[in-house]
Scaffold this motif. Structure first.
Motif, short mmCIF file in Angstrom:
data_model
loop_
_atom_site.label_atom_id
_atom_site.label_comp_id
_atom_site.label_asym_id
_atom_site.label_seq_id
_atom_site.Cartn_x
_atom_site.Cartn_y
_atom_site.Cartn_z
N ASP A 85 17.52 91.87 61.44
CA ASP A 85 16.13 92.04 60.99
C ASP A 85 15.50 90.68 60.79
O ASP A 85 16.15 89.63 60.90
CB ASP A 85 16.11 92.85 59.69
N LYS A 90 13.51 88.39 57.99
CA LYS A 90 13.16 88.25 56.58
C LYS A 90 12.01 87.26 56.47
O LYS A 90 12.14 86.10 56.86
CB LYS A 90 14.37 87.74 55.79
N TRP A 118 9.92 83.22 59.48
CA TRP A 118 10.90 84.31 59.44
C TRP A 118 12.31 83.76 59.63
O TRP A 118 12.52 82.79 60.37
CB TRP A 118 10.62 85.34 60.55
N GLU A 141 18.12 88.27 59.33
CA GLU A 141 18.79 88.95 58.23
C GLU A 141 19.75 89.99 58.82
O GLU A 141 19.42 90.66 59.81
CB GLU A 141 17.75 89.63 57.33
#
Length: 691
Positions: A76, A78, A224, A227
Motif C-alpha cells: 500500500d 502510506k 508516499w 507500506e
C-alpha cells in the motif's frame, strides 16, 4: 487658361500644410502614449517583455498498489507530510542560503540522519557565503589570474582555516541551516526536491504552508512511502523502490530520463516493483510555469492531471502463502533439532506451489536459518540452485523412451555397474528386475544408468563389469535437449527481473558423468525450475510460463475499490515437449505409484490423489569448523489430483545430513493438505453465499 493654372498651383501648399499638421498631431499623440507607457506602465510592460518560454514540471504521484489473488492489499501507499524545494531558473547559492535560513525557523533538521551527513565541503560553502569578500581575499590577484572560475572557487574553499570549519564550533541552529541548504543544493530547476519527508510533524507542515510566500520555491505537500500489511511475508519477491536520495539508478539514467522520469524519482529497484515499474509508476501531474528572466514564477496552470499508478493483482493467495511459510519454517526447525548433521549443515528449506495448467504461482516460500533466527528467504526459490537427485528421473525415462533406447515395459536387472577402474555405481540397494514404472516407483539408479549408456552408444546388457564403455559425447547434448524441454537448465520465463538457470556442468567423453546427470547428481536446478518441470509432466507435456501477475487494474475511484481490468495475464505455453503422449502417460502412472506404494508412500490414501517423485542427492559441505561433512539434498516434486491436476509443487531441503528425518515428505504432505483444506473451505463459503 494661364490664370486658371496659376490659381490651381496656389492651392497645393495649403493641402500639404494640412497633411503635415495631421502628421504632427499623430506623432504628438504617439509620443504622449509612449510617455504614458514608459512612465506609468513601464514596469508592468517590462515584465511582459522579460517573459521567457513556458516550462513544464512534473509532479510525482502515488505508485500503484499490489493485491493478492483475493484482492487483499499486499503493498500500500502510506501518505507522508513532505517539504519540497523547486528552484527557479538562475537561482544562485546565496538565494538558497536565504531560503535555508528562513526554512530553519519552521522545521527541525537536528536528527543524526541529517547532521551526520554534513560534510566539510558543506561547511566550507556555508562559511564562504557568509562573507564572500573575506573568503576570496585569501587568494591573491596574481593567483586568480592563473585560475579558471571553478579552480578559483575550489582554492577559496581550501584556504578557509581548519579551525573555522570545526563542526563543534557551530550552533545547533547553524548546523540545521547547513543541513537544509545541503538538501536545497540537490534540486534541479523546476524539479521538486524533497527537503524533509520522513518525520515532518503536523506543526512543521502547517507553519511552512502558512509562510510559503516568504519561502521562494518551497512547498508543503504530500509524499508516499510503501507500506506492507503482511509485514515480511513475500516481501523479498515483492521487491523494493529507491529512496528519494537515491533517485533513478545512475547506470540506467538514460533509460529512465528518456521515459519522462526525473533524477530524484523513486523507481522499482528489485523484484516485482522493478519488473512492473511501467505499470506501477502512474502518470505524473504536469504543471506549466511561466517565469521571468530572473526566474520568478508569475503564472502556473495544470496541463495534465496526475493519476496514480495502476494496481497489480497477483496469483498468490497471502493466506496460503503464510501457511506455506509456517510449514516450511516448522519443518526446517524440526529437522535441525532432530538430526545432529542437519543441525550443523541445514540452513534453508524451499517450496514452490503453482497451477500446472495456467502457470499461476500460488505460493513461493524460502525459510533460512541465519544467525540463530529463522527468516523469510523466498528469493531462494529463484536464485538458489541445488542438485535435484532422483526427482528428474521422469525426464530421464522420457528421454530414453523418446530416443528409442528403451521401450515401454522394458526390464533391466538393478545391480551395481562398474566401468573400468571406476567405483561401482548402483541404487541404494539391489532392486532386482525393474521396468520403467518400477524404476520410478522404487527410484532405481541403475535403470537410469542404462538409459544414459545406451544414449551414448553402449548397448551391452548386462554391462560387463570392469569393461570400458563405448561413449559418443553427443549424448550429452541429446540428453540436455530433452531436459531443457521441461525447463531444466534454461530460464522458466517467469515475470521477474532475474532468475538463475542453475549450474551446468562440463560435458565430455565420460559416460560416468552422464550417468550421474541421469539421476540428478550433476547439473543443479532451482525450485522454480523443478516446479515447472513437474507441471509439464502433469500438464500432458505442455510447458507453461510461471507467473506472479494475474491482472493489472486501473486505479479505483476510491481507496477501498479496485478499478476496471486493464490487462489480464493469460496462460502462455512455451513449448510442447517432443515426446509421444503414451510415454508421458506412462511417466504419470509411474509418479502415481511413487505416491501410493513407492518412495513417497506418506502421500498414499489422500483424498486428493497425488502423484510425486522423490529425490536424494549426495553432497558435502564445510561445517562451522571448516570440516567437510557428508550431506544430502532432500527433494520432492509432485501434483494433485493425479487425474485432473490443479496444483503442482517442488520442495527441497539442501544439506540435511542424512534422510532420517523426511523433511521433504512432511513439507509436501502438509502443503497439499493446507491447499485442499482452504479450497474446500472456500467452496463451502461460495455455496453459502449462493444459498
Amino acid at each position: 487658361m494661364g490664370n486658371k493654372k496659376r490659381k490651381k498651383k496656389a492651392q497645393l501648399p495649403f493641402r500639404i500644410n494640412i497633411l503635415f499638421f495631421v502628421v504632427f498631431l499623430m506623432f504628438s499623440v504617439l509620443i504622449m502614449q509612449l510617455g504614458v507607457v514608459q512612465i506609468l506602465n513601464g514596469e508592468a510592460f517590462q515584465e511582459e517583455i522579460d517573459r521567457t518560454i513556458q516550462d513544464t514540471t512534473k509532479i510525482p504521484v502515488p505508485r500503484g498498489k499490489i493485491y493478492d489473488a483475493n484482492h487483499n492489499v499486499v503493498v500500500d501507499n502510506k501518505p507522508l507530510y513532505s517539504i519540497t524545494y523547486t528552484p527557479a531558473k538562475g537561482t544562485q547559492a546565496e538565494d538558497r542560503l536565504k531560503v535555508a535560513k528562513k526554512l530553519a525557523t519552521f522545521i527541525s533538521m537536528d536528527s543524526e540522519d541529517y547532521l551526520d551527513g554534513i560534510t566539510e565541503r558543506n561547511i566550507q560553502e556555508y562559511i564562504y557565503l557568509q562573507d564572500i569578500d573575506k573568503a576570496e581575499d585569501r587568494v591573491t590577484a596574481e593567483e586568480q589570474k592563473e585560475l579558471s572560475n571553478s579552480d578559483f572557487y575550489k582554492l577559496v574553499l581550501e584556504r578557509i582555516p581548519e579551525e573555522d570549519i570545526d563542526q563543534d564550533k557551530f550552533s545547533k541552529q547553524e548546523l540545521e541551516v547547513i543541513a537544509i541548504k545541503k538538501e536545497l543544493d540537490k534540486a534541479y530547476s523546476l524539479t521538486p526536491q524533497i527537503v524533509k519527508n520522513e518525520d515532518v510533524t503536523a506543526k512543521e507542515y502547517a507553519q511552512v504552508a502558512e509562510h510559503l510566500g516568504e519561502l521562494p520555491g518551497v512547498n508543503a505537500t504530500t509524499d508516499w512511502d510503501r507500506e506492507y500489511p503482511y509485514k515480511d511475508t513475500f516481501k523479498g519477491l515483492l521487491g523494493s523502490i529507491t529512496s528519494q536520495e537515491q533517485g533513478i539508478p545512475a547506470e540506467s539514467e538514460d533509460y529512465y530520463m528518456t521515459r519522462g522520469y526525473s533524477r530524484n524519482d523513486r523507481v522499482g529497484k528489485s523484484g516485482l516493483e522493478e519488473y512492473y515499474e511501467e505499470s506501477l509508476r502512474g502518470r505524473k501531474e504536469q504543471i506549466q510555469y511561466t517565469t521571468t528572466k530572473s526566474g520568478r514564477v508569475i503564472d502556473s496552470k495544470t496541463i495534465v492531471e496526475g493519476e496514480r499508478g495502476k494496481d497489480l493483482v497477483l496469483t498468490v493467495d497471502m493466506e496460503f502463502q503464510e501457511e506455506v511459510d509456517k510449514i516450511v519454517r516448522e519443518e526446517l526447525k524440526a529437522a535441525k533439532e532432530k538430526h545432529p548433521y542437519a543441525n550443523r549443515t541445514l540452513e534453508d528449506a524451499i517450496a514452490v506451489v503453482m497451477n500446472p495448467k495456467t502457470g499461476e504461482i500460488l505460493a513461493a516460500s524460502g525459510q533460512a536459518y541465519v544467525d540463530g533466527e529463522y527468516k523469510n528467504a523466498e528469493l531462494r526459490t529463484l536464485y538458489n540452485a541445488n542438485l535435484p537427485g532422483s526427482t528428474v528421473k521422469g525426464a530421464t525415462v522420457l528421454a530414453g523412451l523418446q530416443s528409442g533406447v528403451i521401450t515401454p515395459g522394458q526390464y533391466f536387472y538393478d545391480r551395481p555397474i562398474k566401468i573400468g577402474t571406476l567405483k561401482p555405481k548402483g541404487s541404494y540397494s539391489e532392486l532386482g528386475s525393474v521396468n520403467d514404472l518400477l524404476a520410478l516407483q522404487k527410484s532405481s539408479n541403475v535403470y537410469m544408468f542404462y538409459i544414459a549408456l545406451k544414449m551414448g552408444g553402449e548397448n551391452r546388457y548386462p554391462f560387463p563389469n570392469g569393461s570400458k564403455a563405448s561413449f559418443d559425447s553427443s549424448a550429452w547434448q541429446q540428453m540436455r535437449n530433452y531436459f531443457q524441454q521441461f525447463g531444466l537448465g534454461v530460464k522458466t520465463g517467469i515475470d521477474y527481473p532475474y532468475e538463475s538457470v542453475g549450474y551446468v556442468g562440463e560435458s565430455g567423453n565420460s559416460p560416468g558423468l552422464l550417468m550421474d546427470y541421469a539421476i540428478g547428481q550433476y547439473d543443479s536446478f532451482t525450485a522454480m525450475q523443478m516446479a515447472q518441470y513437474v507441471s509439464t509432466i502433469a500438464n500432458d507435456g505442455y510447458r507453461v510460463r510461471p507467473h506472479f501477475l494475474k491482472e493489472i487494474r486501473e486505479p479505483g475511484t476510491s481507496e477501498e475499490q479496485l478499478g476496471s481490468v486493464y490487462r489480464t495475464e493469460n496462460t502462455e505455453v512455451l513449448n510442447k515437449i517432443e515426446m509421444d503422449q503414451s510415454y508421458i502417460d506412462r511417466v504419470q502412472q509411474g509418479f502415481r505409484l511413487v505416491a501410493t506404494v513407492g518412495t513417497a508412500s506418506e502421500l498414499a490414501n489422500k483424498d486428493y490423489m497425488p502423484a510425486a517423485k522423490t529425490g536424494t542427492a549426495e553432497s558435502s559441505v564445510k561445517d562451522e569448523n571448516g570440516n567437510l561433512v557428508y550431506t544430502e539434498n532432500l527433494s520432492l516434486v509432485g501434483y494433485a489430483p493425479y487425474d485432473d491436476p490443479e496444483v503442482a509443487f517442488a520442495v527441497i531441503a539442501p544439506n540435511t545430513g542424512t534422510s532420517e528425518y523426511r523433511i521433504q515428505h512432511n513439507m509436501a504432505s502438509r502443503i497439499l493438505d493446507a491447499y485442499f483444506d482452504m479450497k474446500d473451505g472456500n467452496d463451502e463459503d461460495s455455496e453459502e453465499e449462493e444459498n
